[in-house]
Design an enzyme around this catalytic site. Structure first.
Site, short mmCIF file in Angstrom:
data_model
loop_
_atom_site.label_atom_id
_atom_site.label_comp_id
_atom_site.label_asym_id
_atom_site.label_seq_id
_atom_site.Cartn_x
_atom_site.Cartn_y
_atom_site.Cartn_z
N ASN A 178 0.88 -1.18 0.00
CA ASN A 178 0.00 0.00 0.00
C ASN A 178 0.91 1.22 0.00
O ASN A 178 1.49 1.58 1.02
CB ASN A 178 -0.89 -0.03 1.24
N ARG B 272 -2.54 -2.10 -3.53
CA ARG B 272 -3.75 -1.32 -3.36
C ARG B 272 -3.67 -0.12 -4.30
O ARG B 272 -2.70 0.64 -4.27
CB ARG B 272 -3.85 -0.82 -1.92
N HIS C 229 -13.12 2.38 -0.31
CA HIS C 229 -13.15 1.37 0.75
C HIS C 229 -13.75 0.06 0.24
O HIS C 229 -14.22 -0.77 1.02
CB HIS C 229 -14.00 1.80 1.97
N ARG D 184 -12.60 15.11 7.40
CA ARG D 184 -13.37 15.47 6.19
C ARG D 184 -14.83 15.74 6.55
O ARG D 184 -15.41 15.05 7.38
CB ARG D 184 -13.32 14.31 5.18
N GLU E 204 -8.14 -5.41 5.09
CA GLU E 204 -8.00 -5.09 3.67
C GLU E 204 -6.79 -5.78 3.06
O GLU E 204 -6.81 -6.18 1.90
CB GLU E 204 -7.89 -3.56 3.50
#
Ligand code: AMP
Length: 403
Positions: free
Chosen positions: A8, A96, A185, A246, A389
């Site tokens: 990642n 990823r 996601h 956010r 993940e």
């Protein structure tokens, strides 16, 4: 052998895990930080090895010029601390990749053409895709003899119907600039929805569920029969739920107002909404642990921030229940979803009339395994399911290279 290296790669960091997929076991993991800046830092852990001459993990301060240097540091970590990459050689590397656009709806072996496509999609994800690509290039040089696979954050949501992914703006303009909802996601929503079906011992094809991935970033996903039919993030990961920093959903006219009246330019608005909003902007804390502690100490701003955060989740649960027509399970995952009983309680408070009832005692139990937190009488099962993940990327990578 079923060993896969999962990578990642961010703009200034590299995270990796060496995973034995058939055993669902992480053999090593690590993080290289502050790539391209002063004060670089790397950690490498040989999982399952408690203590050797180097301690439980390898932790070094080292300046790291670029992603190629980051991979060199990673290889040093393996060489110094194990496991041996000769004895545990990865048969593939899974990457990823954040934005796969409308082009990539499944894991894809990385060819020169795929790299061109990922690069081209940078227009939609300027912070992520270029960094993902740098990681891919560096990894291909470090592991030239094995296939590299891209697993896209957006891919799982490519099953959304047009009614869910289309913004109500001029069609031609939207098409020209590829403006639509993509969702993110996806790797987590896919993993967690499957793990939830396994926990419930029911075929996923029969289940309708709402997955709430609440981490630093947060998104909700309506999963019908194992397919994403709606999700809260949009063209970018800014839309939807309130997050650590956010804003999530906001009247787009607020942006115009900020530019016209508050003296912010485009970059200023970008910074405000992506980095200075959410629970940080509202309550002064971007980390949910700190926010809840402040609320418990009577801080009014923190109290309101937590209310806004959980109110938004409840709105999405209601909306997705209506889209699905029936909800068999609501599933909490990621840092906040897995750990914060108070967020789970507040988010689903008052939904008893809709057949959603949390058991306070079950909700308070901490754990690292999938668990049910609803009452036995709750028509909708409410679950906490830890996401993974990296394991999902490793599984998809292995499946593709074996096919
Ligand atoms: P993630 O992005 O999934 O790694 O989630 C990170 C976030 O999880 C952190 O910013 C924290 O806000 C949150 N988190 C982690 N542990 C806890 C906890 N025990 N209680 C509440 N929030 C937590």
């Amino acid at each position: 052998m079923s060993i896969v290296l999962v990578v990642n790669s961010g703009s200034s960091s590299l995270k990796y895990q060496l995973i034995d997929v058939e055993q669902s076991q992480t053999l090593a993991s690590g993080l290289v930080e502050r790539i391209g800046a002063a004060g670089g830092h790397a950690r490498h852990r040989h999982e399952g090895v408690e203590n050797d001459s180097l301690g439980s993990h390898w932790d070094v301060a080292v300046d790291i010029a670029d992603h190629e240097a980051a991979f060199a540091v990673m290889l040093e970590g393996f060489a110094a601390h194990g496991p041996s990459l000769e004895a545990h050689a990865p048969i593939a590397v899974g990457h990823r990749v954040v934005q796969g656009g409308a082009r990539f709806f499944e894991p894809t072996v990385i060819t020169p053409l795929v790299k061109i496509n990922i690069d081209e999609l940078s227009a939609l994800a300027p912070l992520h895709n270029p960094a993902n690509l740098e990681g891919i290039e560096a990894a291909q040089r470090a592991f030239p003899d094995v296939p590299h696979v891209a697993v896209f954050d957006t891919a799982f949501h490519q099953t959304m119907p047009p009614a869910a992914y289309t913004y109500a703006i001029d069609r031609e303009l939207a098409a020209k600039h590829r403006i639509r909802r993509y969702g993110f996601h996806g790797t987590s929503h896919r993993f967690v929805s499957r793990a939830a079906a396994e926990y419930l011992e029911r075929p996923i094809e029969q289940l309708r569920m709402i997955v709430l991935h609440l981490g630093n970033g947060a998104s909700a996903c309506a999963v019908d029969g194992g397919r994403s039919v709606e999700t809260s993030m949009g063209m970018t990961p800014l839309e939807g739920l309130v997050m650590g920093t956010r804003s999530g959903d906001i009247d787009p006219a607020v942006l115009l107002h900020l530019e016209r009246r508050a003296g912010l330019d485009t970059d200023g608005v970008d910074r405000l909404l992506n980095s200075q909003s959410g629970i940080l902007g509202l309550g002064g804390h971007g980390d949910m642990r700190d926010l809840v502690a402040a609320r418990d100490a009577g801080d009014e701003a923190a109290t309101l921030a937590l209310e806004v955060y959980t109110h938004r989740i409840r709105s999405y649960v209601g909306a997705y229940a209506a889209q699905l027509g029936r909800v068999d399970a609501i599933v909490f995952t990621a840092g906040v979803g897995e750990n914060s009983a108070v967020v789970r309680e507040l988010a689903l408070a008052g939904l008893e009339g809709f057949g959603v009832e949390i058991d306070p005692e079950r909700n308070a139990v901490r754990g690292s395994e999938a668990r049910r937190i609803s009452t036995d009488g709750s028509a909708t099962a409410v679950l906490v399911v830890p996401t993974n993940e990296e394991l999902e990327i490793a599984r998809q990578t292995l499946q593709l290279v074996r096919a």
